[in-house]
Design a protein around this motif. Structure first.
Motif, PDB file in Angstrom:
ATOM      1  N   THR A   1       7.830   1.709   7.421  1.00  0.00           N
ATOM      2  CA  THR A   1       7.179   2.848   8.067  1.00  0.00           C
ATOM      3  C   THR A   1       8.178   3.843   8.640  1.00  0.00           C
ATOM      4  O   THR A   1       7.776   4.863   9.190  1.00  0.00           O
ATOM      5  N   TYR A   2       9.458   3.532   8.496  1.00  0.00           N
ATOM      6  CA  TYR A   2      10.484   4.374   9.108  1.00  0.00           C
ATOM      7  C   TYR A   2      11.782   4.215   8.328  1.00  0.00           C
ATOM      8  O   TYR A   2      12.167   3.103   7.969  1.00  0.00           O
ATOM      9  N   THR A   3      12.411   5.320   8.001  1.00  0.00           N
ATOM     10  CA  THR A   3      13.702   5.263   7.318  1.00  0.00           C
ATOM     11  C   THR A   3      14.580   6.400   7.820  1.00  0.00           C
ATOM     12  O   THR A   3      14.094   7.502   8.091  1.00  0.00           O
ATOM     13  N   ILE A   4      15.859   6.124   7.950  1.00  0.00           N
ATOM     14  CA  ILE A   4      16.821   7.130   8.385  1.00  0.00           C
ATOM     15  C   ILE A   4      18.065   6.998   7.522  1.00  0.00           C
ATOM     16  O   ILE A   4      18.528   5.887   7.241  1.00  0.00           O
ATOM     17  N   GLY A   5      18.556   8.119   7.041  1.00  0.00           N
ATOM     18  CA  GLY A   5      19.728   8.114   6.188  1.00  0.00           C
ATOM     19  C   GLY A   5      20.639   9.289   6.503  1.00  0.00           C
ATOM     20  O   GLY A   5      20.448  10.010   7.504  1.00  0.00           O
TER      21      GLY A   5
ATOM     22  N   LYS B   1       0.804  -1.214   0.000  1.00  0.00           N
ATOM     23  CA  LYS B   1       0.000   0.000   0.000  1.00  0.00           C
ATOM     24  C   LYS B   1       0.838   1.266   0.000  1.00  0.00           C
ATOM     25  O   LYS B   1       0.382   2.307  -0.456  1.00  0.00           O
ATOM     26  N   ALA B   2       2.056   1.168   0.541  1.00  0.00           N
ATOM     27  CA  ALA B   2       2.853   2.385   0.691  1.00  0.00           C
ATOM     28  C   ALA B   2       4.327   2.048   0.760  1.00  0.00           C
ATOM     29  O   ALA B   2       4.712   0.888   0.973  1.00  0.00           O
ATOM     30  N   TYR B   3       5.118   3.085   0.576  1.00  0.00           N
ATOM     31  CA  TYR B   3       6.563   2.961   0.721  1.00  0.00           C
ATOM     32  C   TYR B   3       7.096   4.267   1.307  1.00  0.00           C
ATOM     33  O   TYR B   3       6.851   5.339   0.762  1.00  0.00           O
ATOM     34  N   VAL B   4       7.808   4.148   2.408  1.00  0.00           N
ATOM     35  CA  VAL B   4       8.374   5.315   3.084  1.00  0.00           C
ATOM     36  C   VAL B   4       9.857   5.379   2.778  1.00  0.00           C
ATOM     37  O   VAL B   4      10.610   4.470   3.133  1.00  0.00           O
ATOM     38  N   SER B   5      10.282   6.428   2.100  1.00  0.00           N
ATOM     39  CA  SER B   5      11.689   6.616   1.754  1.00  0.00           C
ATOM     40  C   SER B   5      12.164   7.947   2.310  1.00  0.00           C
ATOM     41  O   SER B   5      11.389   8.722   2.885  1.00  0.00           O
ATOM     42  N   SER B   6      13.427   8.238   2.108  1.00  0.00           N
ATOM     43  CA  SER B   6      14.008   9.470   2.657  1.00  0.00           C
ATOM     44  C   SER B   6      13.485  10.718   1.961  1.00  0.00           C
ATOM     45  O   SER B   6      13.602  11.824   2.499  1.00  0.00           O
TER      46      SER B   6
END
Length: 263
Positions: free
Chosen positions: A131-135, A14-19
């Motif tokens: 649901t969470y990304t960190i870069g 349903k979704a994609y969480v990117s930076s």
């Protein structure tokens, strides 16, 4: 760092969480998307997160519209000066404009219908998604935001509402072209003359060809930020609901009965 690794057994997400933002599927009204494509080619596709197609149509609209003097002709036609509208139009560019304009409306409608079907399948599969990304440059995660704040910031400067909900690509694109439209139309100079009471001078200094891009651009920024804030909130609630159900609903916890309940 996000450790989400999709597998072949999960066909749709349903979704994609990117930076650079949150991309998601949700139900959309095909007629509204087609209307935005009619208001400004590319906007309908940007609402669908079809960025490459949307940017291509957006840049095409600016180029061909300016070469055909279409906005200038529209201003003359709005004021009843049909003769001048015919004179400023360049038929070579106008005939090039029409097919792509119609394609943008048709394709955005068709794509919306297809994506609604894909969303229904993805909703039924209810697969896990990041649901969470960190870069190194950005942190992005699902949370709830206020739609009204997105609208207010978009009215102040188109693009700020998208930054508020972390739609970075759309925010940069919207803010950059807002600068182009404002500078080329000289609308701020016209506002300056209005404050001085020189209405005739304000009318003469403004460039209608570039000014006509601004209302659609502002309207799109407001609508896009509002709708995506609402849908992001729904997505957050859906993911949170699934997480709590999977991790806590199966646990049976016995609470001690109170004295009143025993009686």
């Amino acid at each position: 760092m996000n450790n989400f690794n999709p597998t072949n057994k999960e066909r749709r997400f349903k979704a994609y969480v990117s930076s650079i933002g949150t991309t998601q599927l949700h139900l959309r009204n095909p007629y509204i998307i087609a209307w935005w494509s009619a208001a400004f080619p590319g906007f309908g596709h940007l609402l669908l997160s079809k960025y490459l197609r949307g940017y291509a149509l957006f840049l095409w609209e600016i180029l061909v519209n300016n070469m055909a003097n279409l906005n200038h002709a529209m201003v003359y036609s709005f004021t009843g000066n049909i003769g001048m509208a015919k004179e400023v139009l360049d038929p070579r560019w106008l005939l090039l404009y029409i097919p792509v304009y119609l394609f943008g409306i048709w394709d955005s409608y068709r794509t919306t219908v297809d994506m609604n079907k894909v969303f229904m399948l993805a909703e039924r599969e209810n697969a896990d998604f990041p649901t969470y990304t960190i870069g190194a440059f950005e942190v992005n995660y699902l949370d709830k935001r206020r739609p009204l704040m997105a609208v207010i910031w978009s009215l102040f400067t188109p693009g700020l509402g998208q930054l508020y909900i972390h739609r970075v690509l759309t925010a940069i694109f919207t803010m950059a072209f807002m600068i182009v439209f404002v500078y080329s139309s000289q609308i701020l100079v016209a506002i300056h003359y209005l404050f001085l009471g020189e209405i005739a001078q304000a009318t003469q200094v403004i460039d209608p060809q570039w000014f006509m891009f601004i209302p659609s651009h502002v309207g799109f920024a407001v609508y896009d930020s509002y709708v995506n804030t609402v849908e992001n909130n729904k997505l957050y609630e859906s993911e949170q609901r699934k997480f709590l159900k999977n991790h806590y609903q199966q646990l049976r916890v016995r609470f001690p009965a109170s004295v009143n309940e025993v009686k």
